[in-house]
Design a protein around this motif. Sequence first.
Motif, PDB file in Angstrom:
ATOM      1  N   ILE A   1      48.538  36.201  38.877  1.00  0.00           N
ATOM      2  CA  ILE A   1      49.119  37.534  39.066  1.00  0.00           C
ATOM      3  C   ILE A   1      48.563  38.104  40.373  1.00  0.00           C
ATOM      4  O   ILE A   1      47.343  38.235  40.534  1.00  0.00           O
ATOM      5  CB  ILE A   1      48.770  38.450  37.880  1.00  0.00           C
ATOM      6  CG1 ILE A   1      49.322  37.833  36.590  1.00  0.00           C
ATOM      7  CG2 ILE A   1      49.328  39.866  38.092  1.00  0.00           C
ATOM      8  CD1 ILE A   1      48.873  38.500  35.331  1.00  0.00           C
ATOM      9  N   ILE A   2      49.463  38.408  41.294  1.00  0.00           N
ATOM     10  CA  ILE A   2      49.019  38.928  42.599  1.00  0.00           C
ATOM     11  C   ILE A   2      48.983  40.445  42.508  1.00  0.00           C
ATOM     12  O   ILE A   2      50.013  41.099  42.361  1.00  0.00           O
ATOM     13  CB  ILE A   2      49.971  38.469  43.718  1.00  0.00           C
ATOM     14  CG1 ILE A   2      50.091  36.942  43.702  1.00  0.00           C
ATOM     15  CG2 ILE A   2      49.483  38.967  45.082  1.00  0.00           C
ATOM     16  CD1 ILE A   2      51.229  36.413  44.562  1.00  0.00           C
TER      17      ILE A   2
ATOM     18  N   GLY B   1      49.651  45.002  37.719  1.00  0.00           N
ATOM     19  CA  GLY B   1      49.115  43.647  37.570  1.00  0.00           C
ATOM     20  C   GLY B   1      48.188  43.537  36.372  1.00  0.00           C
ATOM     21  O   GLY B   1      48.259  42.564  35.599  1.00  0.00           O
ATOM     22  N   ALA B   2      47.326  44.534  36.175  1.00  0.00           N
ATOM     23  CA  ALA B   2      46.360  44.472  35.065  1.00  0.00           C
ATOM     24  C   ALA B   2      47.080  44.559  33.719  1.00  0.00           C
ATOM     25  O   ALA B   2      46.704  43.879  32.755  1.00  0.00           O
ATOM     26  CB  ALA B   2      45.332  45.590  35.207  1.00  0.00           C
TER      27      ALA B   2
ATOM     28  N   ILE C   1      44.603  38.086  41.085  1.00  0.00           N
ATOM     29  CA  ILE C   1      44.075  37.968  42.458  1.00  0.00           C
ATOM     30  C   ILE C   1      44.251  39.325  43.123  1.00  0.00           C
ATOM     31  O   ILE C   1      45.361  39.868  43.154  1.00  0.00           O
ATOM     32  CB  ILE C   1      44.863  36.918  43.276  1.00  0.00           C
ATOM     33  CG1 ILE C   1      45.000  35.614  42.484  1.00  0.00           C
ATOM     34  CG2 ILE C   1      44.214  36.670  44.631  1.00  0.00           C
ATOM     35  CD1 ILE C   1      46.113  34.714  42.987  1.00  0.00           C
ATOM     36  N   ASP C   2      43.154  39.868  43.642  1.00  0.00           N
ATOM     37  CA  ASP C   2      43.278  41.141  44.360  1.00  0.00           C
ATOM     38  C   ASP C   2      42.349  41.131  45.568  1.00  0.00           C
ATOM     39  O   ASP C   2      41.220  40.658  45.483  1.00  0.00           O
ATOM     40  CB  ASP C   2      42.952  42.338  43.446  1.00  0.00           C
ATOM     41  CG  ASP C   2      43.579  43.619  43.976  1.00  0.00           C
ATOM     42  OD1 ASP C   2      44.456  44.181  43.290  1.00  0.00           O
ATOM     43  OD2 ASP C   2      43.215  44.064  45.098  1.00  0.00           O
ATOM     44  N   LYS C   3      42.850  41.678  46.662  1.00  0.00           N
ATOM     45  CA  LYS C   3      42.037  41.725  47.888  1.00  0.00           C
ATOM     46  C   LYS C   3      40.936  42.777  47.782  1.00  0.00           C
ATOM     47  O   LYS C   3      40.008  42.792  48.587  1.00  0.00           O
ATOM     48  CB  LYS C   3      42.927  42.001  49.108  1.00  0.00           C
ATOM     49  CG  LYS C   3      43.698  43.295  49.053  1.00  0.00           C
ATOM     50  CD  LYS C   3      44.640  43.441  50.234  1.00  0.00           C
ATOM     51  CE  LYS C   3      45.445  44.728  50.099  1.00  0.00           C
ATOM     52  NZ  LYS C   3      46.212  45.093  51.221  1.00  0.00           N
ATOM     53  N   GLY C   4      41.044  43.674  46.795  1.00  0.00           N
ATOM     54  CA  GLY C   4      40.027  44.709  46.606  1.00  0.00           C
ATOM     55  C   GLY C   4      39.623  44.792  45.140  1.00  0.00           C
ATOM     56  O   GLY C   4      39.757  43.826  44.388  1.00  0.00           O
TER      57      GLY C   4
ATOM     58  N   LYS D   1      39.983  37.260  40.675  1.00  0.00           N
ATOM     59  CA  LYS D   1      39.489  36.664  41.913  1.00  0.00           C
ATOM     60  C   LYS D   1      39.690  37.645  43.057  1.00  0.00           C
ATOM     61  O   LYS D   1      40.791  38.180  43.231  1.00  0.00           O
ATOM     62  CB  LYS D   1      40.276  35.370  42.190  1.00  0.00           C
ATOM     63  CG  LYS D   1      39.693  34.551  43.321  1.00  0.00           C
ATOM     64  CD  LYS D   1      40.414  33.204  43.393  1.00  0.00           C
ATOM     65  CE  LYS D   1      40.026  32.427  44.636  1.00  0.00           C
ATOM     66  NZ  LYS D   1      38.669  31.940  44.652  1.00  0.00           N
ATOM     67  N   ARG D   2      38.605  37.884  43.823  1.00  0.00           N
ATOM     68  CA  ARG D   2      38.709  38.761  44.986  1.00  0.00           C
ATOM     69  C   ARG D   2      39.159  37.917  46.176  1.00  0.00           C
ATOM     70  O   ARG D   2      38.400  37.113  46.707  1.00  0.00           O
ATOM     71  CB  ARG D   2      37.342  39.402  45.236  1.00  0.00           C
ATOM     72  CG  ARG D   2      37.143  40.078  46.565  1.00  0.00           C
ATOM     73  CD  ARG D   2      37.659  41.492  46.599  1.00  0.00           C
ATOM     74  NE  ARG D   2      36.923  42.410  45.744  1.00  0.00           N
ATOM     75  CZ  ARG D   2      36.300  43.504  46.184  1.00  0.00           C
ATOM     76  NH1 ARG D   2      36.298  43.808  47.454  1.00  0.00           N
ATOM     77  NH2 ARG D   2      35.689  44.317  45.336  1.00  0.00           N
TER      78      ARG D   2
END
Length: 420
Positions: free
Chosen positions: A15-16, A22-23, A39-42, A226-227
């Motif tokens: 899940i992007i 997403g959550a 997956i999140d950049k933050g 995952k960050r």
Amino acid sequence: MANGDASASGKSVAIIGAGIIGASCALSLQRAGFQVTMIDKGDAGGGCTLGNSGSLGIASIVPLATPGIIKDVPKMLFDPLQPLSIRWAYLPWTLPWLIRYIRNSTVKRVEKIADSRDALLKGLFEAYKPLIEASGAQDLIKHTGLLSVFERDDGLAHAQYGLNLRRNRGIRVEELSGDEVREREPAVGPTVKHGVLFPDVAYTVNPQRLAQTFAEHVVRNGGILKRATVTGFEKGPDGPSKVLTDAGAIEADLIVLAAGAWSKPLATELGATVPLQAMRGYHSMMPNPGVTLNSIVTASERRVALTPMEGGLRASGTAEFAGVDAAPNYDRADVLTRHASGILPGLNVEGAKRWMGSRPAMVDSQPVIGRSPRYDNVLFAFGHDQIGIALGGVTGKLITELATGQQPSIDLTPYRPDRF
Ligand SMILES: Cc1cc2nc3c(=O)[nH]c(=O)nc-3n(C[C@H](O)[C@H](O)[C@H](O)COP(=O)(O)OP(=O)(O)OC[C@H]3O[C@@H](n4cnc5c(N)ncnc54)[C@H](O)[C@@H]3O)c2cc1C
């Protein structure tokens, strides 16, 4: 696993985005038997989900673009502190989108849009219930109603169009006098002449913590957060098989794109060109407000929402078109602080903290929820505009129905990725 589904068992899903959408998808899919990686950049809930007004707005069926919005365009261009504004430098990029947005503001289109937003919103509490109970997030939800206040007689008169759209769809609306408003909310000042109560609206006292609570529950039950920043996809004969990130590749049977206002380029790679852009909003958070509100109060003419949150009183609102990654104009947050003081004369604004975030806005004010027109193993869940906090549970439920091959419980035609 609760709600276990043989068709999902053991399948992996990436899940992007780990915002509220997403959550919620992650928790719902995990409960259906998927191996989940978010997956999140933050941080989880650190995007637009962090700073909104928190309303679980069962009454939020009316889009921002309603008949007459065209009259606001000159003000949008010439005053950067207007509730709606466009940065000149960004105009060439936003103009084609804006023209389509305004085309969706006719009486006929707004009736249709109100219907399709209502179809999603009316199931919001039922859809959230299992996620809130499973993750223990009950303390984050308050069923207090929402109070809109008006300082001008013609303000209430103008609001009748939107109120009738709601009444016609069975949404409860109660008109109040200024004194009745102050009986419910003694902190509201004497300039308020009228009120409208939406008794069935609820809110969350901390939208970021709501998303985090869901994400943490997923991780506790074997999921991964995952960050990393998603940069693309590796595609095999059956569609994308790996999500590529700046921290390595992630294999997945199924991909859910829930990257909010950042979803457009990834959606293009995944098979759909979507008219999505950032409609940026601001807030000002007063940590020691010195006044108490019992529910969300929206000041209609000032276009600001005042929410009693966990960390203080939040004044939020405004819509700015400037691109998703442009620098914030925090003067817009200061305007919200001043409006809050206009409605709540005793408000202490000392130490106010300012925030900007990007609503994922579609030209027709309806989210994209559905399967990629090109790849069967890709599902889209973005574009929730002003109603993403309300629609986390509903979106998670619909995405899970699609992922497990069930007939969706709502007709998804209005939200199809290829409707444009
Ligand atoms: C001022 C304001 C008030 C609002 N009030 C309300 C309200 O009262 N009620 C309501 O229902 N809604 C409200 N909204 C709208 C609501 O906040 C949004 O609809 C909702 O937060 C969208 O959630 P999301 O998960 O789609 O996006 P986000 O919360 O933005 O999450 C997207 C996530 O994707 C991640 N991401 C993006 N690109 C990548 C990438 N390439 N790789 C990895 N990760 C990536 C981001 O880091 C982010 O965490 C408001 C919005 C604003 C601005």
